[in-house]
Design an enzyme around this catalytic site. Structure first.
Site, PDB file in Angstrom:
ATOM      1  N   ARG A   1      -0.357   5.877  17.415  1.00  0.00           N
ATOM      2  CA  ARG A   1      -0.759   6.704  16.484  1.00  0.00           C
ATOM      3  C   ARG A   1      -0.374   8.106  16.546  1.00  0.00           C
ATOM      4  O   ARG A   1       0.092   8.595  15.734  1.00  0.00           O
ATOM      5  CB  ARG A   1      -2.266   6.869  16.155  1.00  0.00           C
ATOM      6  CG  ARG A   1      -2.634   5.223  15.453  1.00  0.00           C
ATOM      7  CD  ARG A   1      -2.012   5.050  14.174  1.00  0.00           C
ATOM      8  NE  ARG A   1      -2.451   3.679  13.513  1.00  0.00           N
ATOM      9  CZ  ARG A   1      -1.892   2.671  13.392  1.00  0.00           C
ATOM     10  NH1 ARG A   1      -0.803   2.286  14.129  1.00  0.00           N
ATOM     11  NH2 ARG A   1      -2.223   1.516  12.800  1.00  0.00           N
TER      12      ARG A   1
ATOM     13  N   ASP B   1      -7.321  -1.412  13.072  1.00  0.00           N
ATOM     14  CA  ASP B   1      -7.273   0.320  13.139  1.00  0.00           C
ATOM     15  C   ASP B   1      -7.462   0.491  11.672  1.00  0.00           C
ATOM     16  O   ASP B   1      -6.740   1.776  11.492  1.00  0.00           O
ATOM     17  CB  ASP B   1      -6.089   0.379  13.761  1.00  0.00           C
ATOM     18  CG  ASP B   1      -6.037   2.020  14.096  1.00  0.00           C
ATOM     19  OD1 ASP B   1      -7.044   2.621  14.606  1.00  0.00           O
ATOM     20  OD2 ASP B   1      -4.910   2.796  13.897  1.00  0.00           O
TER      21      ASP B   1
ATOM     22  N   ASP C   1       0.929  -1.235   0.158  1.00  0.00           N
ATOM     23  CA  ASP C   1       0.189  -0.144  -0.039  1.00  0.00           C
ATOM     24  C   ASP C   1       0.857   1.163  -0.138  1.00  0.00           C
ATOM     25  O   ASP C   1       0.638   2.247  -0.847  1.00  0.00           O
ATOM     26  CB  ASP C   1      -0.941   0.064   1.347  1.00  0.00           C
ATOM     27  CG  ASP C   1      -2.076  -1.150   1.073  1.00  0.00           C
ATOM     28  OD1 ASP C   1      -2.006  -1.533   0.128  1.00  0.00           O
ATOM     29  OD2 ASP C   1      -2.364  -1.421   2.212  1.00  0.00           O
TER      30      ASP C   1
ATOM     31  N   SER D   1      -4.953  -9.529  10.283  1.00  0.00           N
ATOM     32  CA  SER D   1      -4.638  -8.247  10.122  1.00  0.00           C
ATOM     33  C   SER D   1      -3.913  -7.884  11.618  1.00  0.00           C
ATOM     34  O   SER D   1      -4.635  -8.155  12.728  1.00  0.00           O
ATOM     35  CB  SER D   1      -5.518  -7.099   9.756  1.00  0.00           C
ATOM     36  OG  SER D   1      -5.235  -5.891   9.931  1.00  0.00           O
TER      37      SER D   1
END
Length: 432
Positions: free
Chosen positions: A119, A148, A38, A208
């Site tokens: 984050r 997330d 990505d 994930s």
């Protein structure tokens, strides 16, 4: 806020790159970069659509050295002008994890906020890097999939972008997954081939995952059905409690003003202390949590978390407070801890409310100094002892043998006054 929203929606053209109309001309963008598919395709996409240089940024928050190998070559092969890597482990633990630990912040009774705390420390570093390299925008690769990263609940966008807004509202924010036409892995691979971007060849996990020094999260596959028990081979930080040592292990955690400083008398830096507890706790199968949680916009999500060191630290901090905090203070702290956890979960780390609550937590834990001895055994953490020079526990008062300070006869008057409302109500009901 108006300026940020306007820049986010602004797709007016201001130039061309190889005949392609630009969405908006940017000078330089700092991209949160992992080296995966990505973020690898985001590099050429940013250059193509915004006519900008791309500075890739990678934060080391304890996800493991294997995830940092070969990143510079990957980034430059994708078209980035440079890669910036920052070791944020100590800052992550001391400035983000420890305040949550001191506050007793646990989301919905179980979740120890591993991703939620990581984050903002990453986003804060991105803002710093943007200033260092003279960038006018930042970008992240949060996708519509995984932990997330659910497009529908907006959590990844919120956690990154609220930090950007709070620390530098002049920065433009580019979120490709809100803009581009790539809809999945196959589209991304085709885009990479078209732009001569080397496609990372990795074994794709059925789960994930998000890993940092505090925890490892698992979502997806069979976990999407809350009725399914997690498979044992999914776990990576902790052994099956049944396979843990048959003998318990005792740990003495030293705490100063609500924050851990030592293990068995050995003083360690915050990151080193947590890393050591992860090893010890994982060996004993400590810290596995399976929960269904409420996402930011209300939908429910099932996840499994491994937080061995964090589970040990929360047990130690909570027990020491049983000695150093009075009843009223502890009750107020517990109420505020719920709101504190909600703010962190929702990405509002730099919200003035959380900062004000943090000042309160710091003040009331000034006397929370001492040590707690814990017993680790086959997945459980139990308390073996606690001590503090500021303990409010007095054996000469609490002892059944003593009568010098606490006179048993004093209880009669106290009970009559304390029970007066109930007595008056009963008299009213009986017509007395």
């Amino acid at each position: 806020v108006r300026a940020v929203l306007a820049s986010d929606k602004d797709t007016t053209t201001s130039g061309d790159v190889d005949g392609k109309r630009l969405r908006k001309k940017l000078n330089k963008v700092v991209l949160a970069y992992s080296g995966g598919l990505d973020t690898s395709v985001i590099v050429p996409w940013l250059r193509e659509n915004y006519g900008c240089e791309v500075v890739c940024f990678t934060a080391d928050v304890g996800q493991g050295l294997q995830e940092l190998e070969g990143l510079e070559q990957k980034a430059k092969a994708s078209g980035a002008c440079q890669l910036v890597v920052k070791d944020l482990k100590e800052e992550f633990v001391s400035d983000f994890i420890y305040p949550c630990l001191r506050a007793g912040a646990i989301y919905e009774r179980k979740y120890l906020l591993g991703t939620s705390m990581a984050r903002p420390v990453i986003a804060k570093a991105m803002v710093d890097v943007a200033k260092e390299v003279g960038a006018d925008a930042v970008s992240h690769g949060c996708t519509g999939k995984g932990n997330d990263q659910a497009m529908l609940n907006h959590q990844p966008f919120v956690r990154f972008e609220l930090t950007f807004f709070a620390l530098n509202p002049e920065l433009s924010v580019v979120a490709p997954w809100r803009e581009w036409e790539i809809t999945g892995r196959e589209d991304a691979i085709e885009y990479a081939k078209k732009h001569n971007v080397p496609v990372p060849v990795t074994k794709k996990s059925i789960y994930s995952r998000d890993r940092n020094l505090w925890h490892l999260s698992h979502e997806g596959d069979i976990l999407e059905d809350p009725a399914n028990e997690p498979m044992e081979d999914m776990y990576m930080m902790s052994v099956d409690p049944k396979e843990a040592p048959n003998q318990p292990e005792y740990l003495k955690i030293g705490i100063v003003e609500g924050l851990p400083v030592s293990i068995n008398g050995k003083k360690l830096s915050p990151a080193s202390l947590l890393a050591e507890l992860n090893e010890i706790g994982g060996k004993h199968g400590i810290g596995r949590i399976d929960m269904v949680e409420n996402r930011l916009v209300g939908m429910k999500s099932r996840g499994v978390y491994e937080t061995p060191g964090g589970t040990i630290l929360f047990a130690a901090a909570r027990e020491l407070e049983s000695l150093t905090l009075d009843r009223e203070t502890m009750q107020i702290k517990d109420v505020l801890a719920l709101k504190y956890a909600d703010l962190v979960y929702a990405g509002r780390w730099f919200d003035p409310l959380r900062e004000s609550m943090d000042a309160f937590m710091k003040e009331i834990t000034k006397t929370t100094t001492g040590s707690v001895t814990l017993k680790l055994y086959k997945g459980s953490v139990s308390v073996a002892g606690r001590e503090s020079p500021n303990s409010l526990y007095r054996q000469d008062i609490s002892s059944f043998e003593s009568g010098d300070i606490y006179d048993q006869a004093d209880a009669a008057g106290f009970i009559r006054l304390y029970g007066l409302p109930m007595r008056v109500r009963a008299m009213l009901e009986k017509g007395l």
